[in-house]
Write an enzyme that holds these catalytic residues in place. Structure first.
Site, mmCIF file in Angstrom:
data_model
loop_
_atom_site.group_PDB
_atom_site.id
_atom_site.type_symbol
_atom_site.label_atom_id
_atom_site.label_comp_id
_atom_site.label_asym_id
_atom_site.label_seq_id
_atom_site.Cartn_x
_atom_site.Cartn_y
_atom_site.Cartn_z
ATOM 1 N N HIS A 1 10.986 -7.927 -35.562
ATOM 2 C CA HIS A 1 10.478 -8.167 -36.916
ATOM 3 C C HIS A 1 10.272 -9.661 -37.143
ATOM 4 C CE1 HIS A 1 11.162 -4.096 -38.727
ATOM 5 N NE2 HIS A 1 11.930 -3.997 -37.660
ATOM 6 N N GLY B 1 12.241 0.761 -43.374
ATOM 7 C CA GLY B 1 12.986 0.709 -44.625
ATOM 8 C C GLY B 1 13.908 1.907 -44.781
ATOM 9 N N HIS C 1 9.648 3.774 -37.495
ATOM 10 C CA HIS C 1 11.108 3.768 -37.525
ATOM 11 C C HIS C 1 11.566 5.187 -37.880
ATOM 12 C CE1 HIS C 1 10.719 -0.602 -37.760
ATOM 13 N NE2 HIS C 1 12.026 -0.735 -37.723
ATOM 14 N N ASP D 1 15.844 -7.873 -35.203
ATOM 15 C CA ASP D 1 15.816 -9.000 -36.152
ATOM 16 C C ASP D 1 16.669 -10.138 -35.590
ATOM 17 O OD1 ASP D 1 14.447 -7.643 -38.545
ATOM 18 O OD2 ASP D 1 16.155 -6.305 -38.208
ATOM 19 N N ASP E 1 9.542 -11.062 -39.947
ATOM 20 C CA ASP E 1 10.227 -11.439 -41.189
ATOM 21 C C ASP E 1 11.739 -11.227 -41.104
ATOM 22 O OD1 ASP E 1 9.668 -8.740 -41.069
ATOM 23 O OD2 ASP E 1 8.513 -8.667 -42.920
ATOM 24 N N HIS F 1 9.851 -4.528 -30.204
ATOM 25 C CA HIS F 1 10.374 -4.173 -31.536
ATOM 26 C C HIS F 1 11.093 -5.401 -32.073
ATOM 27 C CE1 HIS F 1 11.746 -1.004 -34.507
ATOM 28 N NE2 HIS F 1 12.415 -2.091 -34.876
ATOM 29 N N GLU G 1 16.899 6.792 -37.094
ATOM 30 C CA GLU G 1 17.861 5.688 -37.188
ATOM 31 C C GLU G 1 18.913 6.048 -38.228
ATOM 32 O OE1 GLU G 1 17.863 0.815 -37.813
ATOM 33 O OE2 GLU G 1 16.134 1.987 -38.466
#
Length: 333
Positions: A14, A170, A197, A279, A16, A12, A200
């Site tokens: 990202h 998102g 996702h 991230d 970006d 997991h 969360e």
């Protein structure tokens, strides 16, 4: 706390959300894009979480500077390549990089399918250079709505053989999974794996929906699952993986503290939960930090940390033969 005899994975992560601050500075200068600071030291507080954010949406705004400098497809290719270089530096044997092509394309109206191709090229070149094994997961950014997600899906499907899975990320509260049923039907028809996702920002019902309606084989974060005993039982029995991201969940205020994180509970319940970064560049952490600092702070024993490492490969989107080959490669090293 990392067992060097086992494959180290990050499933997991990202792409970006892992754009280096130095790269943001470089690309900002290259394309004459106004940045909030002119030196690396001054830029870091704008692109990296330095304290806990009040909520997930506030956290996500830290990602925006990384994509604002993606003014060309070559820039997208560069950050994809650097993601693999970073994975190699962290000692990762296998990484699943997820990315939202629409989000990456947005600031400079890049062709979304071109972004997908650039990411594929950069990751391939990185794997060839650094010897890391990687798979790509396409993300639909639910925050931009159903039509924008359809554009992302079409661009990803144009390169379906190079994409392993589909994800939805998102604003979970504002854009529930029920809006994207047809999108995921197409993804499953393409033979892709599904991870979502869920749980969360929203509650256990979001996880149930991801599994029952979208076909999720894994859940990103899923921290609210512990509120529903039947769901916990279902996750364990059906071997639905949880992609846990310890530091990220604290920084987004999803969980109050590492001591309160449910990863230990997942493992005790027999849920296939793994350790991941989320991230890394935005968070200022790496997978080593998650194993050596975050996991012990979350109350995990040495054996539980090892189990989470085992789970990372067990729930990876690889065939049994690919998993076996990776285990043998690491054991022989």
């Amino acid at each position: 706390m990392i067992d060097i005899t086992l494959p180290l994975t990050d499933i997991h992560r990202h792409l970006d959300g892992n754009i280096r601050a130095q790269t943001i500075l470089d690309l900002g200068r290259q394309f004459n894009i106004a940045l909030p600071a002119k030196t690396l030291e001054a830029l870091i507080p704008h692109v990296q979480v330095t304290s806990t954010e009040p909520d997930l949406v506030s956290f996500l705004t830290k990602l925006d500077w990384g994509v604002k400098v993606l003014a060309s497809l070559d820039a997208c290719r560069r950050v994809a390549f650097e993601n693999i270089e970073d994975a190699a530096r962290n000692g990762l044997h296998y990484v699943e990089l997820r990315f939202s092509p629409g989000y990456m394309a947005m600031a400079h109206q890049l062709p979304i399918a071109g972004v997908v191709e650039a990411v594929i090229d950069g990751v391939r070149d990185g794997c060839n250079t650094f010897g890391v094994e990687a798979r790509l997961i396409g993300i639909m950014s639910r925050t931009f709505g159903e039509a924008a997600c359809l554009q992302e899906l079409d661009a990803l499907l144009a390169h379906r053989e190079k994409i392993t899975a589909l994800d939805l990320a998102g604003d979970e509260l504002g854009f529930p999974g029920s809006l994207f049923l047809s999108h995921f039907n197409r993804a499953r028809d393409a033979g892709w794996h599904i991870t979502v996702h869920a749980g969360e920002a929203a509650g256990p019902e979001s996880i149930w929906q991801a599994i029952r309606e979208l076909g999720a084989e894994r859940i990103g974060h899923g921290v609210k699952a512990v509120e529903d005993r039947a769901l916990m039982d279902f996750l364990a029995q059906q071997r639905i993986g949880i992609e846990s991201c310890l530091t990220s969940n604290i920084q987004t205020s999803t969980v109050a503290s590492l001591a309160d994180h449910p990863l230990k509970t997942f493992l005790e319940h027999g849920v296939l939960a793994s350790l991941n970064t989320d991230d890394p560049a935005v968070q200022g952490v790496d997978i080593i930090h998650e194993y050596h600092v975050a996991a012990p702070a979350a109350g995990l024993s040495r054996e539980q940390i090892r189990q989470a490492q085992i789970n990372g490969l067990e729930i990876a989107f690889l065939s049994d033969g690919e998993k076996r080959a990776l285990r043998e490669k690491v054991a022989a090293a």
